[in-house]
Design an enzyme around this catalytic site. Sequence first.
Site, PDB file in Angstrom:
ATOM      1  CE  LYS A 220      -2.931   2.671   3.176  1.00  0.00           C
ATOM      2  NZ  LYS A 220      -3.516   2.712   4.546  1.00  0.00           N
TER       3      LYS A 220
ATOM      4  CG  ASP B 282      -5.073   8.400   4.699  1.00  0.00           C
ATOM      5  OD1 ASP B 282      -5.968   8.986   4.058  1.00  0.00           O
ATOM      6  OD2 ASP B 282      -5.286   7.498   5.530  1.00  0.00           O
TER       7      ASP B 282
ATOM      8  CE  LYS C   6      -5.848   9.200   8.047  1.00  0.00           C
ATOM      9  NZ  LYS C   6      -6.298   8.098   8.903  1.00  0.00           N
TER      10      LYS C   6
ATOM     11  CG  ASP D  84      -1.674   5.436   5.164  1.00  0.00           C
ATOM     12  OD1 ASP D  84      -1.568   4.458   5.936  1.00  0.00           O
ATOM     13  OD2 ASP D  84      -2.709   5.708   4.557  1.00  0.00           O
TER      14      ASP D  84
ATOM     15  CG  ASP E 155      -9.257   7.836   7.239  1.00  0.00           C
ATOM     16  OD1 ASP E 155      -8.251   7.887   6.506  1.00  0.00           O
ATOM     17  OD2 ASP E 155      -9.187   7.840   8.486  1.00  0.00           O
TER      18      ASP E 155
ATOM     19  CD  GLU F  19      -6.525   5.509   2.809  1.00  0.00           C
ATOM     20  OE1 GLU F  19      -5.382   5.139   3.129  1.00  0.00           O
ATOM     21  OE2 GLU F  19      -7.385   5.807   3.657  1.00  0.00           O
TER      22      GLU F  19
ATOM     23  NE  ARG G  90     -10.534  -0.849   4.479  1.00  0.00           N
ATOM     24  CZ  ARG G  90     -10.978  -0.986   5.732  1.00  0.00           C
ATOM     25  NH1 ARG G  90     -12.126  -1.602   5.956  1.00  0.00           N
ATOM     26  NH2 ARG G  90     -10.286  -0.527   6.753  1.00  0.00           N
TER      27      ARG G  90
END
Length: 489
Positions: free
Chosen positions: A261, A266, A273, A284, A343, A345, A347
């Site tokens: 990933k 993010d 967030k 991230d 959030d 995201e 996956r």
Amino acid sequence: MDFRTQTASFDALAGTNADALIVLIAGEVLPTDLDAGLASLAADALKLGDFELKAGKAIALQRPAGVKAPRLVFAAAGKPTLKAARAALQLGLAQLKGRGAVHAAVAFVGFDAMTESLAEQFVLAASDSLYTYRHTKPSAPEAGKLAKLTLLTNKADAAAPKAAKAGMARGQAIGAGIELARECANRPGNYATPTYLGEQVKALGRTHGLKVEVLDKKAVEKLGMGSFLSVAQGSDEPLRFIVARYDGAAKTQAPVVLVGKGITFDSGGISLKPGAEMDEMKFDMGGAASVIGALRAVAELKPKLNLVAIIAACENMPSGRALKPGDVVTSMSGQTIEILNTDAEGRLVLCDALTYAERFKPAVVVDVATLTGACVIALGGVRSGMYASDDELAASLSAAGEAALDPCWRMPLDDEYEEGLKSNFADVANVGSRAGGSITAAKFLQRFASKYRWGHLDIAGTAWKGGAAKGGTGRPVGLLTHFVLSQVR
């Protein structure tokens, strides 16, 4: 750092020629095979109460009588374990920090026979201790003078030189991979962009003869990766889909595939967030960083297998074009996904990468992601969360983590957890309830990995540290490298 190995008589260590001699002692009493002069110095320090044979205790002596090295360090390990040995070495090296030693020799006394694992951790512990991020910090402390470390192996242990050489070679490769992963993760989001990650993999390709493809938005659209594209659409920073191949075996041999990933920043998107600690969301892309680091380590070690590294890299940002809660997107697999929280995201980019992995007819696929805060709550920063489609794969990942001192913990994949991902408007929702959040995230990914053996590492708690020690850890490069090496037929 110049790492070397040298055979020595442990009953004559005082004659070692180096700027500093570090003696790491295991056990509750001084080992009987320790050099008599050194044993006397250590006994004096123990008698005075300046040193204890307990983990976490160390003492540094300058120009000790009868010792050739002008600096002598004793560091206690406590138990003769691999983990204790690593901690003792880092403690010993800390005693030399800021001093003038250029060459230090290290002896493990009171431990079992020298092993490849001990030699590997010798290199990794030193590499970790000496790492300092400097790229965007001109005021960072200058590199210390220490430039050479020699691992002393006991002359009485005939197998030690061979074990030390093999372990140090593996340690240097993994250490280089960890450092690369940390450098990628520590760079701010305006430096470590998706394009930057692509450039790093291309550089590895040129150096190690890897086949590398870096796909842009147009190519990703052609592949039908609607889920990945939906995450990237809110950012002005162009996405990159990165594929690298290490071919170390026959073309007919099914490859190991690692998927990372790569969310280089993010914000949470429209599901924004909280502002506190949002700066840490540059980490991230820790999954991508670890895959890049493992790729480098494997390429240097040259095992006889095939490896494919896949990275889906983009930013998750809020804008007028950004994905909205309630939107439905179509993944590369054809499954539709209702976005309940933008959030969640990671996956969404991974599911298309997992579908893409099918084309390689893989022996096994392992994805790596800073995926859920729920995993941090469950396991903290000690172990990564591990999910696997079968017991044999789970055992292999667990064993790799233990061997690398980069541990993971198997989490469940019961079918009942998938109930929370049901949607009235799509084949699946991208998020379930807070309860069991790391598990439902894994269940989401499992839908897209049904055509091969699959493992998932949730590294949200282990990829970086916050607070005063803020920075990328380089985990789980060690675990991944050991796992890949274990797959050699």
